[in-house]
Scaffold this active site. Structure first.
Site, mmCIF file in Angstrom:
data_model
loop_
_atom_site.group_PDB
_atom_site.id
_atom_site.type_symbol
_atom_site.label_atom_id
_atom_site.label_comp_id
_atom_site.label_asym_id
_atom_site.label_seq_id
_atom_site.Cartn_x
_atom_site.Cartn_y
_atom_site.Cartn_z
ATOM 1 N N TRP A 33 0.830 -1.217 0.000
ATOM 2 C CA TRP A 33 0.000 0.000 0.000
ATOM 3 C C TRP A 33 0.854 1.251 0.000
ATOM 4 O O TRP A 33 0.518 2.246 -0.658
ATOM 5 C CB TRP A 33 -1.004 -0.021 1.150
ATOM 6 C CG TRP A 33 -2.028 -1.077 0.908
ATOM 7 C CD1 TRP A 33 -2.193 -2.226 1.628
ATOM 8 C CD2 TRP A 33 -2.974 -1.135 -0.170
ATOM 9 N NE1 TRP A 33 -3.198 -2.986 1.067
ATOM 10 C CE2 TRP A 33 -3.689 -2.342 -0.029
ATOM 11 C CE3 TRP A 33 -3.285 -0.291 -1.233
ATOM 12 C CZ2 TRP A 33 -4.698 -2.729 -0.915
ATOM 13 C CZ3 TRP A 33 -4.290 -0.662 -2.119
ATOM 14 C CH2 TRP A 33 -4.989 -1.868 -1.948
ATOM 15 N N ASP B 223 -1.369 6.882 5.986
ATOM 16 C CA ASP B 223 -2.446 6.035 5.476
ATOM 17 C C ASP B 223 -2.808 5.091 6.618
ATOM 18 O O ASP B 223 -2.094 4.136 6.906
ATOM 19 C CB ASP B 223 -1.988 5.245 4.246
ATOM 20 C CG ASP B 223 -3.083 4.303 3.739
ATOM 21 O OD1 ASP B 223 -4.134 4.196 4.403
ATOM 22 O OD2 ASP B 223 -2.877 3.668 2.683
ATOM 23 N N LYS C 47 -12.757 -1.088 6.545
ATOM 24 C CA LYS C 47 -12.050 -2.059 7.385
ATOM 25 C C LYS C 47 -12.455 -1.871 8.844
ATOM 26 O O LYS C 47 -13.036 -2.747 9.450
ATOM 27 C CB LYS C 47 -10.541 -1.910 7.223
ATOM 28 C CG LYS C 47 -10.120 -2.258 5.801
ATOM 29 C CD LYS C 47 -8.794 -1.675 5.422
ATOM 30 C CE LYS C 47 -8.606 -1.701 3.930
ATOM 31 N NZ LYS C 47 -8.624 -3.045 3.346
HETATM 32 C C1 LIG Z 1 -3.492 0.337 3.928
HETATM 33 C C2 LIG Z 1 -4.408 0.466 2.745
HETATM 34 N N1 LIG Z 1 -4.331 1.558 1.976
HETATM 35 C C3 LIG Z 1 -5.123 1.715 0.908
HETATM 36 C C4 LIG Z 1 -6.062 0.775 0.566
HETATM 37 C C5 LIG Z 1 -6.936 1.004 -0.647
HETATM 38 O O1 LIG Z 1 -8.184 1.410 -0.249
HETATM 39 P P1 LIG Z 1 -9.338 1.744 -1.326
HETATM 40 O O2 LIG Z 1 -9.677 0.460 -1.987
HETATM 41 O O3 LIG Z 1 -10.443 2.324 -0.496
HETATM 42 O O4 LIG Z 1 -8.769 2.733 -2.282
HETATM 43 C C6 LIG Z 1 -6.183 -0.376 1.327
HETATM 44 C C7 LIG Z 1 -7.189 -1.402 0.937
HETATM 45 O O5 LIG Z 1 -7.115 -2.553 1.203
HETATM 46 C C8 LIG Z 1 -5.324 -0.529 2.435
HETATM 47 O O6 LIG Z 1 -5.394 -1.636 3.180
#
Ligand SMILES: Cc1ncc(COP(=O)(O)O)c(C=O)c1O
Length: 369
Positions: A109, A179, A203
């Site tokens: 991520w 994040d 989540k």
């Molecule tokens: C730490 C993290 N950042 C970003 C995301 C992406 O999120 P989204 O699908 O809402 O863009 C996720 C999704 O699993 C994540 O776990």
């Protein structure tokens, strides 16, 4: 909490969208046809109606109270997921292409976030854990910060690799951006230390469709007038997160989750519970470390939200997931990029669900170890 209603509910270890508290689901069900005192469903009312404005204000206030968000920060409820934030952050915080941002990349991520910077300015990859297969977090001394950086980005919990920072990985006078998608509200957090925190809701904070952004007010000026209104944090603040029709249902669900968290005793209480739940699984892993091969090298780096491990062979991984599914435990398969097993045990996963999984793990190693 019982997991069995008229419809049989599994213990759902999904990484997201993920388990929600049963009491919240029941309230949604009860209010689906008509919100009390409103006479229409949340799905049917205008976002400009008094009823929805109250829902939005209530959700915002509960979040402020839970996290003790200071007056120096604004709260936004946006769309486009954490993914859009990956772009909005450099778009807004880098004033022009000559500016630099530091990214501490500890997993998939963080890497995804860093890849968006090139469209708006210069990326300094201050640390990249790829060499270790994202199996550890850096020491502060290993991070190669740039003196030119105008913000520092990190991922507080790497959902796929199961790594979680216990404290922010920087002590510089540069806005820190986190994040926090997969560990938002899992523990108390000193918001004053951050320039910006973002978290998709699906989540730990509700349903897919809304992303929470907490931004320090002084950073709002950085965007100038370069950006389209939706993409400009300052415009979003002015518009009260309602420049366009907001995701009304998702915001309603987040409000219920924030209330549920308050009813659990707040973030200190939920943190204690999260520590206890994760310890139940790590204890089984540590007691059987030849069989359950934890992905994360150092115990201090292990996530209390996503417990990631492998068994001695892919065949055993598969058998583990199948047998668990037969015992009413779902979504334990690891991310496709890593394989193995991932047990996501967010706030709403009942202790009982983790106990059942720990017991299953002890039995499984007895049979196959
Ligand atoms: C730490 C993290 N950042 C970003 C995301 C992406 O999120 P989204 O699908 O809402 O863009 C996720 C999704 O699993 C994540 O776990």
């Amino acid at each position: 909490m019982s997991t069995h209603t008229a419809v049989s509910r599994a213990y759902n270890f999904s990484a997201g969208p993920a388990v929600l508290p049963l009491s919240v689901l029941e309230q949604i069900k009860e209010e689906m046809l008509a919100l009390p005192g409103v006479g229409s469903s949340i799905l049917e009312i205008s976002h400009r109606s008094q009823a929805f404005v109250e829902i939005l204000d209530d959700a915002r206030q509960r979040l402020v109270d839970l996290l003790e968000i200071p007056d120096t920060h604004e709260v936004l409820f946006l769309q486009g997921g954490a993914r859009l934030q990956n772009a909005m952050i450099p778009m807004n915080l880098l004033s022009d292409r000559s500016q630099t941002a530091d990214y501490i990349v500890t997993g998939k991520w963080g890497l995804t976030s860093s890849e968006e910077v090139q469209h708006y300015g210069k990326l300094n990859l201050a640390w990249n854990g790829a060499d270790s297969g994202y199996s550890r977090l850096p020491q502060l001394s290993e991070i190669d910060f740039s003196d030119a950086a105008v913000y520092i980005h990190f991922t507080s919990n790497e959902t796929i690799h199961g790594l979680q920072f216990s404290r922010p990985p920087a002590n510089r006078d540069v806005p820190l951006v986190s994040d926090s998608s997969s560990d938002f509200l899992c523990r108390p957090c000193d918001v004053s230390k951050f320039g910006l925190i973002y978290a998709c809701a699906q989540k730990n904070a509700g349903a897919a469709g809304v992303t929470v952004v907490i931004i320090r007010k002084d950073l709002l000026a950085r965007s100038g007038d370069r950006l389209a209104s939706y993409l400009d944090y300052a415009q979003q603040v002015k518009g009260g997160s309602m420049l366009n029709t907001p995701p009304t249902f998702a915001i309603y669900v987040s409000g219920l989750i924030f209330k549920w968290l308050q009813d659990q005793g707040g973030l200190e209480s939920i943190y204690e519970l999260n520590l206890a739940k994760s310890e139940m699984l790590y204890a089984v892993i540590d007691a059987n470390s030849d069989f359950y091969l934890g992905h994360v090298k150092n115990k201090a780096d292990r996530s209390i939200m996503n417990v990631v491990f492998k068994l001695p062979s892919p065949e055993l991984d598969k058998k583990f997931v199948e047998d668990a599914s037969n015992e009413n435990m779902t979504s334990l398969k690891g991310h496709r990029s890593l394989g193995g097993i991932r047990a996501s045990i967010y706030n709403a996963m009942p202790v009982e669900g983790v106990q059942v999984l720990a017991e299953f793990m002890r039995d499984f190693v007895k049979k196959h170890g």
